[in-house]
Design a protein around this motif. Structure first.
Motif, PDB file in Angstrom:
ATOM      1  N   UNK A 144      -5.845  61.994  12.693  1.00 22.86           N
ATOM      2  CA  UNK A 144      -5.273  63.323  12.488  1.00 22.86           C
ATOM      3  C   UNK A 144      -5.125  63.797  11.066  1.00 22.86           C
ATOM      4  N   UNK A 145      -5.690  63.081  10.109  1.00 23.39           N
ATOM      5  CA  UNK A 145      -5.571  63.506   8.717  1.00 23.39           C
ATOM      6  C   UNK A 145      -6.179  64.893   8.516  1.00 23.39           C
ATOM      7  N   UNK A 146      -5.532  65.687   7.705  1.00 20.59           N
ATOM      8  CA  UNK A 146      -5.935  67.038   7.287  1.00 20.59           C
ATOM      9  C   UNK A 146      -5.783  68.088   8.380  1.00 20.59           C
ATOM     10  N   UNK A 147      -5.292  67.703   9.547  1.00 15.97           N
ATOM     11  CA  UNK A 147      -5.017  68.716  10.568  1.00 15.97           C
ATOM     12  C   UNK A 147      -3.801  69.554  10.200  1.00 15.97           C
ATOM     13  N   UNK A 160       6.244  80.617   4.962  1.00 19.83           N
ATOM     14  CA  UNK A 160       6.620  79.888   6.172  1.00 19.83           C
ATOM     15  C   UNK A 160       6.579  78.384   5.946  1.00 19.83           C
ATOM     16  N   UNK A 161       5.623  77.920   5.150  1.00 21.80           N
ATOM     17  CA  UNK A 161       5.547  76.492   4.840  1.00 21.80           C
ATOM     18  C   UNK A 161       6.798  76.056   4.066  1.00 21.80           C
ATOM     19  N   UNK A 339       4.822  69.270   8.936  1.00 14.55           N
ATOM     20  CA  UNK A 339       4.049  70.459   9.311  1.00 14.55           C
ATOM     21  C   UNK A 339       3.441  70.295  10.704  1.00 14.55           C
ATOM     22  N   UNK A 340       3.019  69.074  11.019  1.00 10.80           N
ATOM     23  CA  UNK A 340       2.388  68.842  12.331  1.00 10.80           C
ATOM     24  C   UNK A 340       3.409  68.840  13.463  1.00 10.80           C
ATOM     25  N   UNK A 341       4.559  68.204  13.243  1.00 14.88           N
ATOM     26  CA  UNK A 341       5.518  68.016  14.331  1.00 14.88           C
ATOM     27  C   UNK A 341       6.704  68.972  14.274  1.00 14.88           C
ATOM     28  N   UNK A 342       6.885  69.644  13.158  1.00 17.45           N
ATOM     29  CA  UNK A 342       7.940  70.634  13.061  1.00 17.45           C
ATOM     30  C   UNK A 342       9.180  70.146  12.341  1.00 17.45           C
TER      31      UNK A 342
END
Length: 543
Positions: A144-147, A160-161, A339-342
């Motif tokens: 999952x790298x860079x997703x 937002x980030x 960022x991926x999981x919130x």
């Protein structure tokens, strides 16, 4: 490359893996224990047994249990082969691990994933360490790298980030615990123009090797975190500052940057977007003071690594007077998972004021040494006595946290939760993550002198309180250790600690007296026992 193509690439990389993988740790610690020879012996046995069609030997990063290295893990999706850890594997024992795949026996020392050292851990930063070959980007892409970077670029605005990082409650893992989102927001609000992102990998605390391990084991996690940060604050250039004593980390970072550029994850028009981000490496000369952000900036600029007064802070005027975001290795390694999981997922781990997990290098007199990643709020007792197995002889006397900037916590406080506020209340600090366990044979005065000798040697010399104060404090400690100290010397030392703490220019001098202050607070009897009668002066009052 769009999102579907990235997912397809990840699926292809995952499918390319063979059903049975033999992970052999090739980090610095295990290499020192002949792990490269172990890896060659494993590869040869796979070839001799004609198992290359379904078995692959993979050189991976740190598995954590460093005191038991070289570590080997048999990882299998084949239900007939059990996933197993092996510890202290020698080149002579290595072939028998391959023999177990065909029903043979092994004389290697067999570990257990339910060992307390592993069972109490919660892996976020290190969840890919020991699972991927750090020199092959395909291994990281498969997991999952860079997703997260793609998600940020195409589904989130920079604002937002920043909000997501702020909402997560992530605090800087370099030591001070400053809110990461607030630092990002400050840089992001600066006027458009040249901005920089710097990863502080100048890990210099005695006994600390967390950042080195992450850089060696999962370099793409750092690069992705830096790229997300660059997008969030409006920077197009990043620098990773690594000390020269970490040659393997530097080599793997260089390779990772090259591979990420080839895949289009770094450089110009990342993922076909309008976002550009380059990363370069700057190698430090091993000066402890360069862990301080303004000294680090001076070093990156090619100047002598000395701190400067603040304000202005780097977020406003940093590298070449441009707004600069500086976070340490572990902080950036948390960004992609958030960022991926919130943010809510991350904020649900830890305590009210200390969110997420923290990596510690558990060293000293403890039985089980190595790297651990634990949720914030876990007790020192759980870490030292359960995960670390306590001390081999005698009793735990103290735990030193925070490196030279921290303090020594006595065993009576082992039930203290590990979070920023609780450690500070005891006169110590989280620091970057060094944790040294001492037994009842340890002289706390000697410990204080060791850390003061370190600070004296590492002082940049720019300000008088640190330059001369650390020398005088070391001299006073030496008098005590050698049996020449008096009550007057003890009072003078205590007074000098406050002068150095409150008048030094940067964090090195401000925190240098901490080991003395904490040992005076908790172990005064050890200082008193070393005093000689003072026949020439009226003893000063020692509080």
């Amino acid at each position: 490359m769009d999102g579907h193509e990235l997912l397809d690439l990840a699926e292809q990389c995952a499918q390319a893996k063979k059903p049975i993988r033999v992970h052999c740790c090739t980090s610095t610690g295990c290499q020192a224990a002949r792990s490269l020879e172990v890896k060659k012996a494993l590869e040869k046995r796979v070839q001799d047994c004609q198992l290359a069609d379904r078995v692959e030997v993979v050189g991976v990063g740190c598995m954590g249990f460093c005191g038991q290295g070289p570590m080997v893990e048999l990882d299998s999706t084949d239900p007939q082969v059990t996933t197993t850890h092996y510890e202290k594997v020698t080149p002579e024992q290595a072939p028998s691990i391959i023999d177990t795949i065909q029903g043979g026996q092994t004389d290697a020392l067999q570990g257990n994933s339910q060992h307390p050292f592993f069972a109490k851990q919660l892996l976020i930063v290190r969840n890919h360490s020991g699972k991927v070959d750090p020199e092959r980007i395909e291994e990281s892409i498969a997991l999952g790298a860079y997703q997260a970077l793609h998600h940020a670029l195409f589904e989130l605005t920079p604002e937002a980030v920043v909000q997501e990082i702020s909402k997560s409650g992530l605090r800087g893992r370099g030591g001070a615990g400053y809110p990461t989102g607030l630092k990002w927001a400050t840089v992001a609000k600066m006027p458009p123009g040249q901005k920089y992102v710097i990863c502080n990998g100048d890990e210099g605390d005695p006994g600390a090797f967390m950042d080195r391990s992450v850089l060696e084991s999962d370099p793409h996690r750092i690069l992705e975190g830096m790229a997300i940060a660059g997008y969030a604050v409006g920077a197009d250039q990043g620098f990773i500052y690594v000390r020269a004593e970490y040659p393997l980390a530097i080599h793997r970072l260089q390779k990772a940057i090259q591979q990420a550029k080839q895949k289009g994850f770094l450089g110009s028009q990342i993922f076909g977007s309008g976002f550009d981000f380059k990363v370069d490496i700057r190698v430090g000369a091993g000066a402890f003071v360069c862990g301080e952000e303004t000294a680090l900036i001076a070093s990156v600029e090619g100047k002598r690594g000395t701190p400067r007064p603040r304000p202005p802070y780097p977020a406003i005027s940093g590298l070449w007077q441009a707004p600069t975001l500086i976070n340490n290795v572990e902080t950036f390694a948390n960004i992609a998972p958030i960022i991926r999981k919130g943010a809510d997922w991350f904020a649900g781990i830890g305590t009210e004021t200390s969110k997420g997990t923290k990596i510690f290098s558990l060293t000293g007199k403890v039985c089980n040494t190595g790297l651990i990643e634990v949720p914030m709020g876990i007790s020192l007792r759980t870490i030292v006595e359960e995960m670390g197995g306590g001390v081999s002889e005698g009793q735990v006397k103290a735990v030193q946290t925070g490196g030279p900037s921290g303090g020594c916590i006595p065993s009576s406080y082992l039930d203290t939760p590990v979070d920023y506020e609780s450690l500070a209340a005891l006169g110590s600090m989280m620091g970057s993550g060094g944790m040294v366990v001492m037994d009842d044979k340890t002289s706390m005065v000697e410990v204080a002198r060791f850390y003061m000798e370190f600070c004296r040697s590492e002082s940049c010399g720019r300000c008088v309180p640190c330059r001369t104060g650390t020398v005088q404090l070391h001299d006073l400690l030496t008098k005590l250790v050698e049996g020449r100290g008096t009550a007057f010397d003890l009072a003078q030392m205590e007074s000098l600690c406050q002068v150095v703490r409150h008048t030094s220019l940067c964090g090195l001098g401000m925190s240098a007296p901490n080991p003395i202050v904490s040992t005076l607070r908790y172990f005064p009897e050890e200082y008193q026992a070393l005093l000689q009668p003072d026949r020439w002066r009226i003893p000063a009052t020692v509080s």
